[in-house]
Design a protein around this motif. Structure first.
Motif, PDB file in Angstrom:
ATOM      1  N   ARG A   1       2.444   2.371  10.723  1.00  0.00           N
ATOM      2  CA  ARG A   1       3.710   2.880  10.206  1.00  0.00           C
ATOM      3  C   ARG A   1       4.806   2.674  11.251  1.00  0.00           C
ATOM      4  NH1 ARG A   1       5.385   8.407   8.694  1.00  0.00           N
ATOM      5  NH2 ARG A   1       3.398   9.243   9.428  1.00  0.00           N
TER       6      ARG A   1
ATOM      7  N   GLN B   1      10.260   6.573   8.250  1.00  0.00           N
ATOM      8  CA  GLN B   1       9.323   6.080   7.245  1.00  0.00           C
ATOM      9  C   GLN B   1       8.220   7.112   7.053  1.00  0.00           C
ATOM     10  OE1 GLN B   1       6.469   2.524   7.787  1.00  0.00           O
ATOM     11  NE2 GLN B   1       8.257   1.632   6.777  1.00  0.00           N
TER      12      GLN B   1
ATOM     13  N   LEU C   1       6.063   5.687   1.958  1.00  0.00           N
ATOM     14  CA  LEU C   1       6.948   4.533   1.817  1.00  0.00           C
ATOM     15  C   LEU C   1       6.262   3.278   2.337  1.00  0.00           C
ATOM     16  CD1 LEU C   1      10.434   5.943   2.913  1.00  0.00           C
ATOM     17  CD2 LEU C   1       9.596   5.524   0.593  1.00  0.00           C
TER      18      LEU C   1
ATOM     19  N   TYR D   1      12.755   3.117   4.262  1.00  0.00           N
ATOM     20  CA  TYR D   1      12.974   4.282   5.125  1.00  0.00           C
ATOM     21  C   TYR D   1      13.801   5.330   4.385  1.00  0.00           C
ATOM     22  CZ  TYR D   1      11.737   1.060   8.926  1.00  0.00           C
ATOM     23  OH  TYR D   1      11.100   0.152   9.730  1.00  0.00           O
TER      24      TYR D   1
END
Length: 383
Positions: free
Chosen positions: A170, A185, A189, A194
């Protein structure tokens, strides 16, 4: 604020920030193409951005226990210090290794301290997870990889998903030295998306030529205005990124109601040679005729400026260029219209093609692997 004239406007802003009362943290951005910028953020600003950076953990069902920070320490960069402050904020244990410790020693540290989270650039991650002398057992405790500083290529994400399925990847956040955090983020997602820190950052999406707002949900260039108090105001700053703000996004599964933006990349990456502007798009377009499967992460253009001009080295990932094909590609470029025109420009001293493993690509002091990079000024070559 638009910074279109060689950084002159930003330089004046930076000088004003240095003179402000109360001190602060002076940082440097840029540098891969010689356009280095300095700005001083107030101590109050630096304190206020830590909770923003930690938002990604506040809405995620993950709590790292031991985090190894492998971002570049010092070098006038702020990412290492910011990441360390985030780790403190979430109450985890920090291993401040830095990027210069060496991947083998870092692998030993990960194993001995049972680190479960790694913070680094994608370039560093690629070097660590592809090193021939690192045993998989040394990295077996890792559960999270948080990257920042540059995009994480699809190739690297696919490799890690295949070879290290236990590690979740991530972004540590969308931010810049000049503006501070822009978005975070969450775990729900996908790559490139973001949540916008809408309470700390005003983001406009505009046409890059007219700077007029595009229709809601349309793609364009980002203009950023920081809403956090700082030494100097940053108004409508052209960060050089493009993307869009998604329309009609319902409440995210993470619980956040903040808008979602999609970061699609840079408006255009360029460098000046022989009085002409050369773009990343031009380079990739020329190379596509000979090597149609190339991605921008497979290529690096290295510029060695000398007193009498500049020499170019076109570095291509060795898995994308057949062995002993360098000379043939050089000859093909000499006869290609755009490339030959560039090579005839005054002050352009020549081009050499080199086949190299991606780990051998040049990186900046911040650990990034840029498409264009200047190797520095050297004296004239003998003869």
């Amino acid at each position: 604020m638009e910074d279109e004239h060689g950084g002159v406007l930003f330089s004046a802003l930076g000088e004003a920030s240095h003179r402000a009362l109360g001190g602060g943290l002076t940082l440097t951005s840029g540098g891969s193409t010689g356009n280095r910028k300095h700005i001083t953020h107030s101590w109050a600003f630096n304190a206020s951005i830590v909770p923003l950076g930690a938002r990604m953990f506040g809405v995620a069902d993950e709590r790292p226990g031991v985090v190894i920070n492998c971002l570049t320490a010092g070098e006038m960069q702020g990412a290492f210090q910011h990441a360390a402050a985030i780790v403190e904020h979430i109450g985890a244990r920090l291993l401040p290794a830095g990027a210069l410790m060496g991947v083998q020693r870092i692998a030993e540290l990960i194993q001995s301290q049972t680190a479960d989270a790694l913070m680094c650039t994608p370039s560093f991650a690629a070097a660590l997870f592809n090193h021939d002398d690192i045993d998989t057992e040394q990295l077996a405790s890792l559960r999270w990889l948080y990257y920042i500083g540059e995009p994480c290529s699809q190739r690297l994400r696919d490799q890690l998903a295949r070879d290290w399925p236990a590690i979740k990847i991530r972004s540590l956040g969308y931010s810049s030295t000049e503006t501070g955090p822009i978005g975070f983020q969450c775990a729900h997602l996908e790559h490139g998306f973001y949540h916008l820190h809408a309470d700390a950052m005003l983001l406009e999406v505009v046409d890059p030529l007219t700077l007029q707002a595009v229709a809601e949900g349309e793609r364009g260039e980002f203009l950023l205005t920081s809403l956090l108090p700082d030494h100097v105001p940053l108004l409508r700053y052209r960060i050089g990124d493009r993307g869009r703000v998604l329309r009609n996004v319902a409440k995210c599964a993470c619980g956040s109601t903040l808008p979602v933006l999609q970061l699609e990349g840079r408006v255009e990456t360029t460098i000046k040679l022989g009085g002409a502007i050369v773009t990343q798009r031009q380079v990739m377009s020329v190379l596509a005729r000979a090597l149609p499967d190339l991605d921008t992460s497979d290529v690096q253009v290295q510029i060695n400026r000398q007193a009498n001009g500049a020499r170019m080295r076109l570095v291509i990932a060795q898995d994308k260029l057949p062995a002993r094909a360098e000379v043939a590609l050089e000859q093909a470029l000499q006869s290609e219209a755009q490339a030959s025109a560039l090579l005839r420009l005054p002050g352009v001293l020549g081009l050499r093609v080199q086949r190299l493993d991606r780990s051998g690509f040049e990186t900046t002091s911040a650990g990034k692997t840029p498409f264009f990079i200047e190797l520095g000024v050297t004296p004239d070559s003998a003869g």
